[in-house]
Design a protein around this motif. Structure first.
Motif, PDB file in Angstrom:
ATOM      1  N   LYS A 173       0.821  -1.210   0.000  1.00  0.00           N
ATOM      2  CA  LYS A 173       0.000   0.000   0.000  1.00  0.00           C
ATOM      3  C   LYS A 173       0.856   1.262   0.000  1.00  0.00           C
ATOM      4  N   TYR A 174       1.945   1.247   0.752  1.00  0.00           N
ATOM      5  CA  TYR A 174       2.770   2.448   0.906  1.00  0.00           C
ATOM      6  C   TYR A 174       4.098   2.368   0.167  1.00  0.00           C
ATOM      7  N   TYR A 175       4.217   1.467  -0.779  1.00  0.00           N
ATOM      8  CA  TYR A 175       5.470   1.257  -1.498  1.00  0.00           C
ATOM      9  C   TYR A 175       5.973   2.526  -2.175  1.00  0.00           C
ATOM     10  N   SER A 176       5.087   3.245  -2.858  1.00  0.00           N
ATOM     11  CA  SER A 176       5.537   4.456  -3.569  1.00  0.00           C
ATOM     12  C   SER A 176       6.005   5.524  -2.580  1.00  0.00           C
ATOM     13  N   THR A 177       5.356   5.604  -1.426  1.00  0.00           N
ATOM     14  CA  THR A 177       5.773   6.562  -0.399  1.00  0.00           C
ATOM     15  C   THR A 177       7.138   6.177   0.157  1.00  0.00           C
ATOM     16  N   ILE A 178       7.336   4.897   0.384  1.00  0.00           N
ATOM     17  CA  ILE A 178       8.627   4.408   0.891  1.00  0.00           C
ATOM     18  C   ILE A 178       9.728   4.691  -0.126  1.00  0.00           C
ATOM     19  N   GLN A 179       9.432   4.502  -1.406  1.00  0.00           N
ATOM     20  CA  GLN A 179      10.418   4.803  -2.450  1.00  0.00           C
ATOM     21  C   GLN A 179      10.809   6.280  -2.423  1.00  0.00           C
ATOM     22  N   LYS A 180       9.818   7.161  -2.303  1.00  0.00           N
ATOM     23  CA  LYS A 180      10.095   8.596  -2.259  1.00  0.00           C
ATOM     24  C   LYS A 180      10.935   8.949  -1.037  1.00  0.00           C
ATOM     25  N   LEU A 181      10.623   8.326   0.093  1.00  0.00           N
ATOM     26  CA  LEU A 181      11.390   8.555   1.313  1.00  0.00           C
ATOM     27  C   LEU A 181      12.847   8.127   1.122  1.00  0.00           C
ATOM     28  N   ASN A 182      13.059   6.993   0.489  1.00  0.00           N
ATOM     29  CA  ASN A 182      14.418   6.506   0.264  1.00  0.00           C
ATOM     30  C   ASN A 182      15.222   7.389  -0.687  1.00  0.00           C
ATOM     31  N   GLU A 183      14.538   8.136  -1.535  1.00  0.00           N
ATOM     32  CA  GLU A 183      15.219   9.024  -2.481  1.00  0.00           C
ATOM     33  C   GLU A 183      15.592  10.376  -1.865  1.00  0.00           C
ATOM     34  N   MET A 184      15.087  10.650  -0.671  1.00  0.00           N
ATOM     35  CA  MET A 184      15.356  11.932  -0.014  1.00  0.00           C
ATOM     36  C   MET A 184      16.774  11.965   0.548  1.00  0.00           C
ATOM     37  N   PRO A 185      17.314  13.162   0.699  1.00  0.00           N
ATOM     38  CA  PRO A 185      18.623  13.282   1.351  1.00  0.00           C
ATOM     39  C   PRO A 185      18.530  12.752   2.791  1.00  0.00           C
ATOM     40  N   ASP A 186      19.636  12.248   3.304  1.00  0.00           N
ATOM     41  CA  ASP A 186      19.649  11.639   4.636  1.00  0.00           C
ATOM     42  C   ASP A 186      19.145  12.571   5.729  1.00  0.00           C
ATOM     43  N   ASN A 187      19.526  13.841   5.671  1.00  0.00           N
ATOM     44  CA  ASN A 187      19.095  14.758   6.729  1.00  0.00           C
ATOM     45  C   ASN A 187      17.573  14.938   6.725  1.00  0.00           C
ATOM     46  N   THR A 188      16.969  15.015   5.559  1.00  0.00           N
ATOM     47  CA  THR A 188      15.514  15.134   5.457  1.00  0.00           C
ATOM     48  C   THR A 188      14.847  13.851   5.930  1.00  0.00           C
ATOM     49  N   LYS A 189      15.403  12.735   5.514  1.00  0.00           N
ATOM     50  CA  LYS A 189      14.871  11.431   5.911  1.00  0.00           C
ATOM     51  C   LYS A 189      14.911  11.281   7.431  1.00  0.00           C
ATOM     52  N   ASN A 190      16.040  11.635   8.030  1.00  0.00           N
ATOM     53  CA  ASN A 190      16.187  11.523   9.489  1.00  0.00           C
ATOM     54  C   ASN A 190      15.212  12.437  10.219  1.00  0.00           C
TER      55      ASN A 190
END
Length: 113
Positions: free
Chosen positions: A84-101
């Motif tokens: 269900k949230y695969y596309s959201t997880i993909q977008k999160l993984n593409e973010m810079p580490d500081n934004t992700k953290n």
């Protein structure tokens, strides 16, 4: 999730479009949208074609799979959530580490409240 929500989640998980699925099964792509909107289950032969095309069981699209034992319930739920949230997880993984953290920290703090 209903049949079409499961189909859409599986399409997103596999990176396929509704149009690609429709072409594979000889179905009009607009009918997928109509099915999603109305929550209708397609005819049995169409549902089987969709399941076969996606490489999943018809039971999984219909939410009819029964866990073999109680320990298998959680992984099944986790898989549905991942799809269900695969596309959201993909977008999160593409973010810079500081934004992700920062987002992870925000979610953790929100979860605690």
């Amino acid at each position: 999730m209903n049949f079409w929500e499961n189909v859409v989640a599986e399409l997103e998980f596999q990176g396929k479009t509704r149009k690609e699925l429709a072409a594979e099964i000889g179905f009009d792509a607009s009918n997928i949208g109509k099915g999603e909107k109305n929550g209708n289950i397609p005819a049995a032969d169409t549902a089987l074609k969709i399941a076969y095309s996606l490489g999943v069981s018809l039971e999984s699209l219909l939410n009819m799979e029964k866990p073999k034992d109680s320990s298998s319930t959680q992984p099944s739920l986790d898989l549905k959530l991942c799809k269900k949230y695969y596309s959201t997880i993909q977008k999160l993984n593409e973010m810079p580490d500081n934004t992700k953290n920062l987002l992870c920290k925000l979610i953790s703090e929100w979860k605690e409240n």
